[in-house]
Design a protein around this motif. Structure first.
Motif, PDB file in Angstrom:
ATOM      1  N   VAL B 110      11.844  -2.020   0.098  1.00 55.99           N
ATOM      2  CA  VAL B 110      11.964  -0.708  -0.551  1.00 55.99           C
ATOM      3  C   VAL B 110      11.291  -0.743  -1.927  1.00 55.99           C
ATOM      4  N   PHE B 114       8.339   1.638  -3.542  1.00 56.25           N
ATOM      5  CA  PHE B 114       8.526   2.410  -4.778  1.00 56.25           C
ATOM      6  C   PHE B 114       7.451   2.059  -5.812  1.00 56.25           C
ATOM      7  N   LEU B 117       4.226   3.798  -4.861  1.00 58.27           N
ATOM      8  CA  LEU B 117       4.279   5.261  -4.703  1.00 58.27           C
ATOM      9  C   LEU B 117       3.413   6.035  -5.717  1.00 58.27           C
ATOM     10  N   PRO B 118       3.345   5.631  -6.993  1.00 61.39           N
ATOM     11  CA  PRO B 118       2.499   6.379  -7.928  1.00 61.39           C
ATOM     12  C   PRO B 118       1.055   6.516  -7.452  1.00 61.39           C
ATOM     13  N   PHE B 121       0.260   9.652  -5.547  1.00 59.52           N
ATOM     14  CA  PHE B 121       0.219  10.958  -6.211  1.00 59.52           C
ATOM     15  C   PHE B 121      -0.801  11.039  -7.342  1.00 59.52           C
ATOM     16  N   LEU B 122      -1.045   9.919  -8.019  1.00 60.28           N
ATOM     17  CA  LEU B 122      -1.962   9.973  -9.167  1.00 60.28           C
ATOM     18  C   LEU B 122      -3.386   9.788  -8.663  1.00 60.28           C
ATOM     19  N   LEU B 126      -7.121   9.175 -16.799  1.00 59.53           N
ATOM     20  CA  LEU B 126      -7.840   9.702 -17.949  1.00 59.53           C
ATOM     21  C   LEU B 126      -7.189   9.195 -19.217  1.00 59.53           C
TER      22      LEU B 126
END
Lengths: 320, 127
Positions: B110, B114, B117-118, B121-122, B126
């Motif tokens: 798990v 986790f 996971l970033p 989405f990212l 910048l």
């Protein structure tokens, strides 16, 4: 209920992240309420469970039932809830910190933090540059990009009603982008301890209609006509060498060691959000800035008489 | 019955396999992301290449943790006995270690997801 009134009244007002007036703060507020909505049932469930275990069901569970409770309630549920919250927060991140491209932002504002005030420079794509201090004005509905840096300590730029905060770090330029959605006057505050008067390092943030903002900025790009006002204020300003630290557009005084005073008379506050603007406030600040703001670098002017202070203050108030 | 898993080793070190994979995966993700963000376009790679790399090491780490979990499951006797395995016998010591390793593998599995996971989405870095 009466005891909760102060708690709920803190949810609105000029400096509340829960009373959003911008796109970014709206997302922060939604995340907050979502966390509350998610957290409250879990809290209630855990409390109910412990009450059940300690008050009503006094004999132990069967071993296989206990194992099932631990597996579903102690492993599957927390992992699922945490994964969902983490995914939501991560999904939100790019839109919480939108970086405007150079053609997207209609206005760029450079802010430099100093103990304990804000140096502000408005920059238009057409090259127009307007210097100001301790007050920020934004056009409603437009994306504004902030370039943030500091000359001394680490400060942090935060207008809770408009968005999240961003640090001002010496030797580095941080970017923050905000889009205000509601016209109004809000309050910004330094959010990183930076010295004695850190708590007094604030500023009004005024969101204006686009046309009103244009008119305002155009007026600020020219020297104030108050510079040539009659009276002895200007001569006193010169004799006491105020100009060695303060800049006033349209004069020989161009130093940016202290806050720009080109249009100080039209600002809402004096001393970076400390005193409501007015001749009296200006006079008391000129007399002893340290009394208003401990640790301020501006020296006291105890040698000036009340009449002289009034003259200087009246002239400064005329810089509209 | 022949089993595809390697022969059983009796060592306390197997207990730490999954957390070590988790720690290395964490380091790999954070160090490569930090270097990439400090030096954009390193060796001609874009952010998508970084995300692909993180996806790759994540899958590899998850596979290693699954193997560690399978070995632990075997050591635990494929779940034939119930915990707590607290008798002062060699058998209970082995079963306890297998069970603890299996739980740690679950936690590490798990945690690795986790950590990665970033990167889902990212989409850019910048400064």
């Amino acid at each position: 209920m009466a005891a909760l009134t102060p708690v709920f009244s803190a949810c609105s007002g000029v400096q509340s992240a829960l009373d959003p007036a911008g796109e970014e703060s709206g997302q922060v507020a939604r995340l907050f309420w979502l966390m509350i909505a998610g957290g409250l049932p879990i809290w209630a469930f855990v409390v109910a469970l412990s009450l059940y275990a300690s008050r009503w069901k006094l004999e132990p569970l069967r071993e296989d039932t206990a194992a099932r409770v631990i597996f579903w309630g102690g492993v599957v549920l927390p992992v699922t809830v945490l994964a969902a919250l983490l995914a939501y927060a991560l999904w939100l991140m790019p839109s919480l910190r939108p970086f405007a491209g150079s053609d997207d932002a209609t206005l760029r504002i450079e802010i430099t933090g100093r103990q304990f005030w804000w140096h502000v420079v408005y920059k238009r794509p057409n090259g127009v540059r307007v210097v100001s201090a301790n007050e920020i004005r934004l056009p409603v509905g437009e994306r504004v990009e902030f370039a943030l840096t500091s000359d001394d300590m680490i400060h942090s730029f935060w207008i809770p009603a408009l968005g999240g905060k961003m640090d001002l770090i010496p030797g580095r330029q941080n970017r923050l982008s905000l889009r205000a959605t509601k016209v109004g006057t809000y309050r910004g505050q330094c959010a990183e301890f930076c010295g004695t008067s850190h708590a007094l390092m604030a500023f009004p943030a005024i969101v204006m209609e686009g046309a009103a903002f244009e008119t305002w900025l155009n007026a600020r790009s020219r020297p104030s006509s108050g510079v040539h006002a009659p009276g002895t204020g200007r001569a006193l300003f010169e004799r006491n060498r105020c100009g060695s630290c303060h800049r006033i557009a349209g004069t020989q005084w161009q130093s940016t060691a202290g806050p720009d005073l080109s249009h100080v008379g039209s600002r809402l506050t004096i001393g970076a959000g400390q005193l409501a603007s007015g001749s009296e406030a200006l006079a008391s600040f000129v007399a002893d800035a340290g009394a208003v703001k401990a640790g301020a670098h501006m020296p006291a002017n105890s040698h000036l008489s009340a009449a002289e202070l009034t003259e200087i203050a009246t002239w400064l108030k005329g810089l509209q | 019955m022949r089993h595809p898993l390697p022969p059983e080793i009796e060592s306390l070190w197997t207990l730490f396999t999954a957390p070590v994979v988790w720690a290395l995966h964490f380091l790999a993700c954070y160090v490569t992301a930090a270097i990439f963000c400090a030096k954009p376009g390193l060796l001609g790679n874009d952010f998508f290449a970084l995300r692909t790399l993180i996806a790759g090491i994540t899958l590899l780490s998850l596979a290693m943790i699954v193997v560690a979990a399978l070995l632990a499951w075997r050591q635990w006797g494929f779940g034939t006995g119930d915990p707590p395995h607290d008798d002062p016998t060699r058998r209970d010591r082995l079963l306890f270690q297998g069970y603890a390793t299996l739980l740690l593998s679950g936690l590490s599995f798990v945690a690795v997801i986790f950590t990665a996971l970033p990167a889902v989405f990212l989409t850019e870095c910048l400064r």
